[in-house]
Design a protein around this motif. Structure first.
Motif, PDB file in Angstrom:
ATOM      1  N   UNK A 287      -3.046  -5.776  -3.896  1.00 13.90           N
ATOM      2  CA  UNK A 287      -1.499  -5.280  -3.291  1.00 13.90           C
ATOM      3  C   UNK A 287      -0.531  -5.382  -5.104  1.00 13.90           C
ATOM      4  N   UNK A 288      -1.751  -5.517  -5.767  1.00 13.98           N
ATOM      5  CA  UNK A 288      -1.036  -6.089  -6.610  1.00 13.98           C
ATOM      6  C   UNK A 288      -0.544  -4.381  -7.159  1.00 13.98           C
ATOM      7  N   UNK A 289      -1.523  -3.246  -6.734  1.00 24.45           N
ATOM      8  CA  UNK A 289      -1.034  -1.894  -6.536  1.00 24.45           C
ATOM      9  C   UNK A 289       0.198  -1.923  -6.192  1.00 24.45           C
ATOM     10  N   UNK A 290      -0.352  -2.162  -5.057  1.00 22.43           N
ATOM     11  CA  UNK A 290       0.761  -1.447  -3.708  1.00 22.43           C
ATOM     12  C   UNK A 290       2.873  -2.292  -3.837  1.00 22.43           C
ATOM     13  N   UNK A 291       2.561  -3.126  -4.576  1.00 24.08           N
ATOM     14  CA  UNK A 291       3.515  -3.962  -5.526  1.00 24.08           C
ATOM     15  C   UNK A 291       4.370  -3.092  -6.592  1.00 24.08           C
ATOM     16  N   UNK A 292       3.280  -2.716  -7.865  1.00 25.60           N
ATOM     17  CA  UNK A 292       4.012  -2.432  -8.929  1.00 25.60           C
ATOM     18  C   UNK A 292       4.478  -1.038  -8.084  1.00 25.60           C
TER      19      UNK A 292
END
Length: 399
Positions: A295-300
């Motif tokens: 989800x960090x990649x999604x949010x970025x």
């Protein structure tokens, strides 16, 4: 995240040029310009404010039409409509060939040009010089990954037009393909979204938004996976009376700028403005992998292009059950990520400022950014002999 399928377009645009992932040797081949500055995350100056995106607005959009004989955009176009099946669907695994960068593949001479032709089509009096940074999901996303310490090889070009700095995506060739296509990341959206009648024949939807971040005004282009009907308030765009497409084109381009190997860009009016609040990004995953979504990649990614919805679709060997397909409004999650990522975003702001400083002090205003793996960010002079302008003269003269 969707990518443009070549389809009939591939035959005339080098689909046989198989993509090979960049390795250090390839980056060294690219990096033949003189080194200007090395940027290390640990050495970045401290940013006192807490940077966040403010005053985000949809500006314009366009669709690439699937016309192999000449490059054509539809303005403002509209993204595919989310149209899920009410029953289980078993899909075939992805196959075919997909461009990494549809803008460069379809208009290699000036890949950034279509966004400004689209903008000036609907906003002829736009103040282009008000923008500090013009970038895209790829270039800005790679800078965020660098600031987060995520390993990634990348390169992008920089061009200065008066005081506006352009970050220009650069692959090994304009028609580079996504390697080793597999899974259901393409077949799933093709089965669960539709191009509506007023945008039939579209191959890709490109959106341009503007926002303020860290005291700078950004103009950002990204490709959209689709939109949710229940989240929109559509704005219809009527074709200008008395103005045919040929007349519009002649007013918006300079024919002598065209390369003998690239057809002039054609512009048509059609589609409708879809608000940014209705746009979604999607991702598929096999249930049996049991690997959690990063989800960090999604949010970025969704922070950069300010996308409100995320559709996560799980499948078992290609079978997608409706209950395992969930459109989620993640605006609050992105806001929380932004707040929790204050240190990262301060590094990001400082990195952008380093690039701006070096570009504005450059005699040519034409530089490049290189990063190898988990290494430093290198700001270099453009490779020898590469004096390519980001835009044709008639557009540059509007600054």
């Amino acid at each position: 995240m969707s990518h443009t399928y070549l389809g009939s377009f591939s035959a005339g645009y080098g689909a046989g040029n198989k993509y090979k992932p960049p390795h250090v040797k390839d980056l060294e081949d690219w990096a033949s310009g003189n080194l200007i500055k090395v940027v290390n995350v640990s050495d970045l100056p401290n940013v006192e404010t807490s940077p966040k995106i403010e005053r985000c607005e949809y500006v314009v959009s366009y669709n690439w039409l699937d016309r192999p004989e000449y490059p054509t955009i539809l303005v403002p176009g509209s993204p595919p409509l989310w149209s899920p099946s009410p029953s289980m669907k078993r899909l075939k695994e992805d196959s075919g060939e997909y461009f990494r960068d549809p803008n460069a593949a379809r208009y290699s001479r000036y890949p950034t040009e279509p966004m400004f032709r689209a903008l000036l089509t609907l906003h002829p009096d736009a103040n282009l010089s008000s923008f500090d940074i013009v970038g895209c999901g790829s270039t800005l996303g790679n800078l965020l990954r660098f600031c987060a310490g995520i390993e990634r090889d990348f390169r992008f070009d920089i061009d200065r037009v008066r005081d506006t700095i352009f970050f220009i995506r650069k692959e090994r060739s304009p028609t580079v393909l996504i390697p080793d296509v597999c899974g259901y990341g393409h077949s799933f959206p093709e089965a669960h979204t539709i191009w509506e009648p007023d945008v039939k024949g579209s191959a890709s939807h490109q959106r341009i938004i503007q926002y303020d971040f860290g005291g700078l005004k950004f103009l950002v282009r990204s490709e959209s996976d689709g939109y949710l009907k229940q989240a929109e308030n559509p704005e219809k765009v009527e074709e200008k009376s008395g103005t045919d497409n040929h007349t519009l084109l002649e007013a918006l381009r300079v024919t002598e700028e065209s390369s003998s190997t690239v057809e002039p860009l054609r512009i048509e009016i059609g589609g409708r403005r879809i608000p940014q609040k209705a746009i979604f990004d999607l991702k598929t995953r096999a249930q049996e992998t049991r690997r959690p979504i990063d989800m960090d990649e999604v949010y970025r990614r969704l922070w950069v292009n300010q996308t409100s919805y995320f559709i996560f679709a799980e499948h078992f060997r290609g079978s997608f059950e409706p209950q395992n397909i969930q459109p989620l409004c993640i605006s609050d999650g992105i806001s929380k990520w932004e707040k929790d990522s204050e240190a990262l975003l301060k590094r990001y702001q400082a990195t952008v400022m380093e690039i701006i400083t070096e570009t504005r002090s450059s005699a040519t205003g034409k530089l490049q950014v290189i990063r190898r793996g988990s290494g430093s960010l290198e700001i270099q002079e453009r490779v020898a002999g590469d004096n390519t302008d980001v835009l044709p003269h008639d557009l540059r003269n509007k600054w």
